[in-house]
Design a protein around this motif. Structure first.
Motif, short mmCIF file in Angstrom:
data_model
loop_
_atom_site.label_atom_id
_atom_site.label_comp_id
_atom_site.label_asym_id
_atom_site.label_seq_id
_atom_site.Cartn_x
_atom_site.Cartn_y
_atom_site.Cartn_z
N CYS A 24 0.82 -1.23 0.00
CA CYS A 24 0.00 0.00 0.00
C CYS A 24 0.84 1.27 0.00
CB CYS A 24 -0.92 0.01 1.23
SG CYS A 24 -1.88 -1.48 1.43
N PHE A 25 2.17 1.12 0.06
CA PHE A 25 3.08 2.27 0.11
C PHE A 25 2.74 3.17 1.29
CE2 PHE A 25 2.18 0.89 -4.23
CZ PHE A 25 3.39 0.30 -4.52
N VAL A 26 2.40 2.55 2.41
CA VAL A 26 2.02 3.27 3.62
C VAL A 26 3.10 3.05 4.67
CG1 VAL A 26 0.43 3.15 5.60
CG2 VAL A 26 -0.48 3.20 3.27
N HIS A 65 -14.56 2.30 7.92
CA HIS A 65 -14.88 2.13 6.50
C HIS A 65 -14.05 3.03 5.58
CE1 HIS A 65 -19.02 0.00 7.12
NE2 HIS A 65 -18.00 -0.74 7.46
N ASP A 66 -13.89 4.30 5.95
CA ASP A 66 -13.12 5.20 5.07
C ASP A 66 -11.65 4.78 4.99
OD1 ASP A 66 -12.92 6.04 7.75
OD2 ASP A 66 -12.47 8.11 7.17
N ILE A 67 -11.12 4.24 6.08
CA ILE A 67 -9.72 3.76 6.07
C ILE A 67 -9.62 2.50 5.21
CG2 ILE A 67 -7.80 2.94 7.49
CD1 ILE A 67 -8.54 5.88 8.07
N ALA A 68 -10.60 1.59 5.35
CA ALA A 68 -10.61 0.38 4.53
C ALA A 68 -10.67 0.74 3.04
CB ALA A 68 -11.79 -0.52 4.92
N CYS A 69 -11.49 1.73 2.70
CA CYS A 69 -11.56 2.19 1.30
C CYS A 69 -10.22 2.77 0.86
CB CYS A 69 -12.67 3.24 1.13
SG CYS A 69 -14.34 2.56 1.22
N ASP A 70 -9.58 3.54 1.73
CA ASP A 70 -8.29 4.14 1.42
C ASP A 70 -7.23 3.05 1.16
OD1 ASP A 70 -6.48 6.46 1.20
OD2 ASP A 70 -5.61 5.71 3.07
N ILE A 71 -7.19 2.06 2.04
CA ILE A 71 -6.22 0.97 1.90
C ILE A 71 -6.52 0.16 0.64
CG2 ILE A 71 -5.43 -1.23 2.91
CD1 ILE A 71 -4.15 1.17 4.26
N ALA A 72 -7.80 -0.16 0.41
CA ALA A 72 -8.18 -0.91 -0.80
C ALA A 72 -7.79 -0.12 -2.05
CB ALA A 72 -9.67 -1.23 -0.79
N ILE A 91 -8.94 -6.23 1.00
CA ILE A 91 -8.65 -6.14 2.43
C ILE A 91 -8.40 -7.53 3.02
CG2 ILE A 91 -9.60 -5.47 4.68
CD1 ILE A 91 -8.78 -3.03 3.05
N CYS A 92 -9.20 -8.52 2.58
CA CYS A 92 -8.97 -9.92 3.02
C CYS A 92 -7.58 -10.39 2.63
CB CYS A 92 -9.99 -10.86 2.39
SG CYS A 92 -11.47 -11.05 3.35
N TYR A 141 -1.08 6.18 10.12
CA TYR A 141 -0.41 6.69 8.93
C TYR A 141 -1.12 7.95 8.47
CZ TYR A 141 -4.11 4.73 5.92
OH TYR A 141 -5.30 4.46 5.31
N ASP A 142 -0.45 8.73 7.61
CA ASP A 142 -1.01 9.98 7.09
C ASP A 142 -1.65 10.83 8.19
OD1 ASP A 142 -0.19 8.99 4.70
OD2 ASP A 142 -2.20 8.78 3.83
N ASP A 143 -0.91 11.09 9.25
CA ASP A 143 -1.35 11.91 10.38
C ASP A 143 -2.41 11.28 11.26
OD1 ASP A 143 0.52 13.80 9.82
OD2 ASP A 143 -0.84 15.06 8.67
N ASN A 144 -3.63 11.07 10.75
CA ASN A 144 -4.67 10.62 11.68
C ASN A 144 -5.43 9.38 11.22
OD1 ASN A 144 -6.00 11.77 9.61
ND2 ASN A 144 -7.29 13.13 10.82
N LYS A 145 -4.89 8.66 10.23
CA LYS A 145 -5.55 7.44 9.79
C LYS A 145 -5.03 6.28 10.63
CE LYS A 145 -6.49 9.13 5.19
NZ LYS A 145 -5.94 9.24 3.85
N LYS A 146 -5.94 5.38 11.01
CA LYS A 146 -5.55 4.34 11.96
C LYS A 146 -6.14 2.99 11.58
CE LYS A 146 -7.36 4.21 16.14
NZ LYS A 146 -7.72 4.68 17.48
N ILE A 147 -5.30 1.96 11.67
CA ILE A 147 -5.70 0.57 11.53
C ILE A 147 -5.39 -0.07 12.88
CG2 ILE A 147 -5.20 -1.62 10.37
CD1 ILE A 147 -4.09 0.16 8.02
N GLU A 148 -6.30 -0.90 13.38
CA GLU A 148 -6.04 -1.56 14.65
C GLU A 148 -5.71 -3.03 14.42
OE1 GLU A 148 -9.34 -1.33 17.31
OE2 GLU A 148 -8.87 0.71 17.93
#
Length: 156
Positions: A24-26, A65-72, A91-92, A141-148
């Motif tokens: 994802c280049f994250v 959801h918005d983070i999942a869309c961003d990652i996808a 995502i899977c 990542y990107d300041d305030n985006k979060k994956i748990e």
């Protein structure tokens, strides 16, 4: 292995940050690990993957959801605005790659584990397991985006 320690958690974190960077280049920064009840709210997508073998437990990777869309979007290299079948599949696959990579890291330490196929959930969910505390590690990542990344390992 009754107590959970950094040696048990670090392979999950190493794999997560590596795969996010490669796929994802994250550049994800690790937040502070904490014990959390595995309860997820309505706007959350959760990938649940179990593991068995010399270590047993489960990992839940949670995305708003918005983070999942961003990652996808980053994975399939085109804009994703809703969690359709393609986005969920991406995502899977990310979950599969993270856990596959985690299994490889553990095998270099002489611990063999197998992973289960991913299960996807969305909406308000609560999970219970009677075998382990759920350790939540936020990846930001990107300041305030979060994956748990939520890891629960069964003790002996």
């Amino acid at each position: 292995m009754a107590t959970l320690n950094a040696d048990h958690i670090n392979p999950f974190l190493m794999a997560s940050t590596k795969i996010l960077k490669e796929m994802c280049f994250v550049d994800a920064k690790l937040g502070k690990p904490h014990v959390k009840d595995p309860v997820f709210l309505d706007n959350t997508l959760v990938i649940l993957i179990g593991f068995t073998g010399e270590m047993k437990g489960q990992v839940m990777i949670a995305f708003e959801h918005d983070i999942a869309c961003d990652i996808a979007s980053k994975m399939i290299m085109m804009p994703v605005t809703q969690l359709d079948e393609l986005a969920r599949s991406a995502i899977c696959e990310l979950g599969n790659m993270i856990l596959g990579n985690t299994a490889t890291v553990f095998s270099t330490k002489g611990i063999e584990i197998d992973i289960t196929p991913p299960t996807v959930g969305s909406g308000t969910m609560s999970f219970s397991n009677n075998y382990a505390k759920n350790i939540c590690i936020p990846l930001e990542y990107d300041d305030n985006k979060k994956i748990e990344i939520n890891v629960a390992i069964k003790g002996d």
